[in-house]
Scaffold this motif. Structure first.
Motif, PDB file in Angstrom:
ATOM      1  N   SER A  52       0.835  -1.199   0.000  1.00  0.00           N
ATOM      2  CA  SER A  52       0.000   0.000   0.000  1.00  0.00           C
ATOM      3  C   SER A  52       0.869   1.248   0.000  1.00  0.00           C
ATOM      4  O   SER A  52       2.087   1.182   0.225  1.00  0.00           O
ATOM      5  N   VAL A  53       0.244   2.373  -0.234  1.00  0.00           N
ATOM      6  CA  VAL A  53       0.957   3.643  -0.197  1.00  0.00           C
ATOM      7  C   VAL A  53       1.500   3.890   1.205  1.00  0.00           C
ATOM      8  O   VAL A  53       2.596   4.432   1.381  1.00  0.00           O
ATOM      9  N   GLU A  54       0.748   3.449   2.220  1.00  0.00           N
ATOM     10  CA  GLU A  54       1.166   3.662   3.603  1.00  0.00           C
ATOM     11  C   GLU A  54       2.177   2.625   4.086  1.00  0.00           C
ATOM     12  O   GLU A  54       3.008   2.920   4.947  1.00  0.00           O
ATOM     13  N   ASP A  55       2.122   1.396   3.564  1.00  0.00           N
ATOM     14  CA  ASP A  55       2.973   0.327   4.079  1.00  0.00           C
ATOM     15  C   ASP A  55       3.570  -0.492   2.936  1.00  0.00           C
ATOM     16  O   ASP A  55       2.859  -1.222   2.244  1.00  0.00           O
ATOM     17  N   ASP A  56       4.875  -0.351   2.760  1.00  0.00           N
ATOM     18  CA  ASP A  56       5.594  -1.173   1.778  1.00  0.00           C
ATOM     19  C   ASP A  56       6.820  -1.809   2.437  1.00  0.00           C
ATOM     20  O   ASP A  56       7.802  -2.128   1.770  1.00  0.00           O
ATOM     21  N   SER A  57       6.744  -1.998   3.760  1.00  0.00           N
ATOM     22  CA  SER A  57       7.892  -2.487   4.521  1.00  0.00           C
ATOM     23  C   SER A  57       8.273  -3.923   4.171  1.00  0.00           C
ATOM     24  O   SER A  57       9.386  -4.363   4.455  1.00  0.00           O
ATOM     25  N   HIS A  58       7.358  -4.689   3.584  1.00  0.00           N
ATOM     26  CA  HIS A  58       7.635  -6.081   3.248  1.00  0.00           C
ATOM     27  C   HIS A  58       8.068  -6.259   1.790  1.00  0.00           C
ATOM     28  O   HIS A  58       8.227  -7.380   1.319  1.00  0.00           O
ATOM     29  N   VAL A  59       8.284  -5.157   1.073  1.00  0.00           N
ATOM     30  CA  VAL A  59       8.733  -5.232  -0.316  1.00  0.00           C
ATOM     31  C   VAL A  59      10.228  -5.543  -0.342  1.00  0.00           C
ATOM     32  O   VAL A  59      11.021  -4.890   0.338  1.00  0.00           O
ATOM     33  N   VAL A  60      10.599  -6.536  -1.139  1.00  0.00           N
ATOM     34  CA  VAL A  60      12.002  -6.911  -1.310  1.00  0.00           C
ATOM     35  C   VAL A  60      12.590  -6.245  -2.558  1.00  0.00           C
ATOM     36  O   VAL A  60      13.717  -5.752  -2.538  1.00  0.00           O
ATOM     37  N   ALA A  61      11.813  -6.220  -3.629  1.00  0.00           N
ATOM     38  CA  ALA A  61      12.291  -5.643  -4.882  1.00  0.00           C
ATOM     39  C   ALA A  61      11.113  -5.191  -5.730  1.00  0.00           C
ATOM     40  O   ALA A  61       9.992  -5.651  -5.571  1.00  0.00           O
ATOM     41  N   GLY A  62      11.400  -4.256  -6.649  1.00  0.00           N
ATOM     42  CA  GLY A  62      10.380  -3.739  -7.549  1.00  0.00           C
ATOM     43  C   GLY A  62      10.192  -2.239  -7.346  1.00  0.00           C
ATOM     44  O   GLY A  62      10.969  -1.603  -6.634  1.00  0.00           O
ATOM     45  N   PRO A  63       9.166  -1.683  -7.941  1.00  0.00           N
ATOM     46  CA  PRO A  63       8.242  -2.334  -8.873  1.00  0.00           C
ATOM     47  C   PRO A  63       8.803  -2.389 -10.296  1.00  0.00           C
ATOM     48  O   PRO A  63       9.595  -1.542 -10.688  1.00  0.00           O
ATOM     49  N   THR A  64       8.386  -3.408 -11.037  1.00  0.00           N
ATOM     50  CA  THR A  64       8.701  -3.501 -12.455  1.00  0.00           C
ATOM     51  C   THR A  64       7.389  -3.617 -13.224  1.00  0.00           C
ATOM     52  O   THR A  64       6.503  -4.375 -12.822  1.00  0.00           O
ATOM     53  N   SER A  65       7.276  -2.862 -14.287  1.00  0.00           N
ATOM     54  CA  SER A  65       6.038  -2.834 -15.065  1.00  0.00           C
ATOM     55  C   SER A  65       6.036  -3.953 -16.100  1.00  0.00           C
ATOM     56  O   SER A  65       7.060  -4.260 -16.712  1.00  0.00           O
ATOM     57  N   ILE A  66       4.867  -4.583 -16.273  1.00  0.00           N
ATOM     58  CA  ILE A  66       4.679  -5.571 -17.337  1.00  0.00           C
ATOM     59  C   ILE A  66       3.544  -5.107 -18.248  1.00  0.00           C
ATOM     60  O   ILE A  66       2.611  -4.431 -17.800  1.00  0.00           O
ATOM     61  N   ASP A  67       3.633  -5.458 -19.509  1.00  0.00           N
ATOM     62  CA  ASP A  67       2.578  -5.167 -20.480  1.00  0.00           C
ATOM     63  C   ASP A  67       1.785  -6.443 -20.730  1.00  0.00           C
ATOM     64  O   ASP A  67       2.360  -7.491 -21.050  1.00  0.00           O
ATOM     65  N   ILE A  68       0.463  -6.380 -20.568  1.00  0.00           N
ATOM     66  CA  ILE A  68      -0.414  -7.534 -20.761  1.00  0.00           C
ATOM     67  C   ILE A  68      -0.986  -7.427 -22.168  1.00  0.00           C
ATOM     68  O   ILE A  68      -1.820  -6.565 -22.443  1.00  0.00           O
ATOM     69  N   ILE A  69      -0.540  -8.291 -23.055  1.00  0.00           N
ATOM     70  CA  ILE A  69      -0.818  -8.077 -24.474  1.00  0.00           C
ATOM     71  C   ILE A  69      -2.139  -8.677 -24.938  1.00  0.00           C
ATOM     72  O   ILE A  69      -2.525  -8.477 -26.076  1.00  0.00           O
ATOM     73  N   ASP A  70      -2.838  -9.423 -24.088  1.00  0.00           N
ATOM     74  CA  ASP A  70      -4.119  -9.995 -24.504  1.00  0.00           C
ATOM     75  C   ASP A  70      -5.220  -9.705 -23.485  1.00  0.00           C
ATOM     76  O   ASP A  70      -6.154 -10.475 -23.332  1.00  0.00           O
ATOM     77  N   SER A  71      -5.130  -8.573 -22.810  1.00  0.00           N
ATOM     78  CA  SER A  71      -6.004  -8.333 -21.671  1.00  0.00           C
ATOM     79  C   SER A  71      -7.380  -7.835 -22.044  1.00  0.00           C
ATOM     80  O   SER A  71      -8.318  -7.944 -21.265  1.00  0.00           O
ATOM     81  N   ILE A  72      -7.561  -7.260 -23.238  1.00  0.00           N
ATOM     82  CA  ILE A  72      -8.842  -6.634 -23.574  1.00  0.00           C
ATOM     83  C   ILE A  72      -9.498  -7.329 -24.749  1.00  0.00           C
ATOM     84  O   ILE A  72     -10.677  -7.686 -24.717  1.00  0.00           O
ATOM     85  N   TYR A  73      -8.770  -7.592 -25.806  1.00  0.00           N
ATOM     86  CA  TYR A  73      -9.359  -8.150 -27.021  1.00  0.00           C
ATOM     87  C   TYR A  73      -8.949  -9.589 -27.199  1.00  0.00           C
ATOM     88  O   TYR A  73      -7.879  -9.991 -26.747  1.00  0.00           O
TER      89      TYR A  73
END
Length: 468
Positions: free
Chosen positions: A447-468
């Protein structure tokens, strides 16, 4: 010597033949004849004397007729039974042949299906092998001996990425609390300190965007855009974006100084964008504009002053228009989905850190570790392979991938296989063309308030079949 009546002998013989008939206990036609026979009406009785060498028979007309009728009836029935048995046997053979033929067809079809599946699997494996080999070759050809997301020497080209392992250094080591008071429950330095923090963090990003657009327009002229496949109109629109970002900088400085006093607005950091060509310039522009939208979405909840909150919302919507325009230029959907994903301060810093060399103040947070994903263009119900520099695959056996899309997120368990680490892309992402991946060590929301358990990231992915 014994005497038997011919009638009794005929009846006994008939029953003996009936019992001997195959697959039948009785002869229905013989029963019918016997049932109609009126033995009381026979005028005389035929007797037979049995001797060792001679049989003498005396037969009345009526008695001979009865015996002859029984014999003819038996022969007729015996022929019928043979015909019936032959027909039954043939029918049984035909049915068995039909069953055997169908069984052979089914077995052959099963064999054919197995062979076809084997061929399909071999073809798929070959395609995957070729794709993997091509990806590996591409990785080797691009900045060998460098981190995938670019730790580059000065003067060398820098690969576009979302996150960086680097530490944001300070030139003057001016305390972060001067410009970013109240962050993560630090001592409150005064009234509305959260507003000053949010404003200076937004100003840092606006300095970055403004410097980026100035450098791009200075290096790439109309002919460079045309060489890259874009008209002069596109460069004119970039000029408008540059003007907007420059205005955001002057407006935020004015708001900070009028609300908190002179010297409270941060100065710009030193940046290195590693621009190579127009396409590279537009790709980075798309990253920065989208990050700006998500930064405002995440930070606006902390603003206490209503006038400042309204100003932040007004800037965020313009950033969204910039982002949509650049999405189209990058051959993406006009939006990433029905909702943008709000990001916290450290997540935004992890994205911006790739382009920051140093700042004239102590940065309030440091970026997360780099989450390197082999292929960021993925399909739903597939999996991504990733790594984090300095860690082995076994280190993440009990970790999760937190996939953030819009206002929602989904966590899936990490899979370790052949010393590689994978996460599945769930169907929940349908309707979104982009999402962020975090590696976390607890099954809890990022969350915006709590990211204490994040080890790595964020990395963006593109979803190429998500709509059509």
């Amino acid at each position: 010597m014994r005497s038997l009546t011919l009638t009794s002998f005929a009846v006994a013989s008939m029953w003996a033949f009936a019992l001997a008939a195959p697959s039948q206990q009785r002869l229905p036609q013989a029963d019918h004849i016997l049932a109609r026979r009126d033995y009381s009406a026979v005028p005389s009785v035929t007797t037979t004397t049995v001797a060792p060498s001679v049989i003498t028979t005396t037969t009345s007309a009526a008695g001979f007729a009865a015996t002859s009728t029984v014999s003819q009836s038996y022969n007729s029935n015996n022929n019928n039974n043979n015909n019936n048995n032959n027909g039954y046997d043939q029918k049984k053979k035909d049915e068995q042949k039909k069953i055997d033929d169908q069984k052979k067809k089914d077995e052959q079809k099963k064999i054919d299906d197995q062979m076809q599946k084997k061929k399909d699997d071999q073809k798929k494996n070959e395609q995957n092998k070729n794709q993997y080999g091509q990806n590996k070759k591409d990785d080797q050809n691009k900045n060998q001996n460098k981190n995938q997301y670019g730790q580059n020497k000065k003067g060398e080209d820098k690969k576009v990425n979302y996150v960086s392992k680097k530490i944001i250094s300070s030139d003057q080591r001016q305390s972060a609390d001067v410009f970013f008071p109240g962050f993560q429950h630090q001592a409150n330095s005064g009234k509305n300190s959260a507003d000053l923090f949010v404003l200076n963090f937004a100003l840092t990003l606006e300095h970055l965007e403004s410097a980026f657009n100035r450098e791009g327009l200075s290096r790439f002229k109309n002919k460079d855009f045309e060489r890259g496949g874009f008209s002069r109109y596109i460069r004119d629109e970039i000029k408008i974006i540059a003007f907007d970002e420059s205005t955001h900088v002057t407006t935020l400085i004015s708001v900070i100084e009028s609300s908190f006093g002179k010297g409270k607005a941060v100065s710009p950091c030193r940046f290195n964008f590693g621009l190579r060509d127009v396409n590279n310039f537009l790709a980075i522009a798309q990253i920065l504009e989208r990050t700006g939208v998500q930064a405002y979405d995440g930070a606006i909840r902390f603003i206490e002053n209503d006038d400042i909150k309204n100003a932040g919302a007004a800037i965020a919507t313009v950033e969204g228009r910039h982002s949509s325009f650049l999405n189209i230029l990058s051959h993406r959907h006009i939006s990433d989905g029905p909702f943008d994903a709000p990001l916290g301060v450290r997540s935004v810093t992890s994205i911006a850190a790739s382009f920051i060399e140093s700042c004239p103040f102590e940065f309030p947070v440091q970026p997360f570790d780099v989450l390197e994903i082999r292929n960021i263009r993925v399909r739903i119900n597939t999996e991504i392979e990733f790594r984090v520099s300095g860690y082995g695959a076994s280190d993440f056996s009990s970790h999760f991938c937190a996939i953030v899309y819009g206002l929602s997120q989904k966590r899936v368990g990490v899979k370790v296989r052949n010393n590689s680490v994978f996460c599945d892309i769930p169907t929940d992402l349908r309707g979104f063309s982009s999402a962020f991946i975090f590696l976390v060590n607890a099954d809890a929301d990022v969350s915006v308030e709590d990211d204490s358990h994040v080890v790595a990231g964020p990395t963006s992915i593109d979803i190429i079949d998500s709509i059509y």
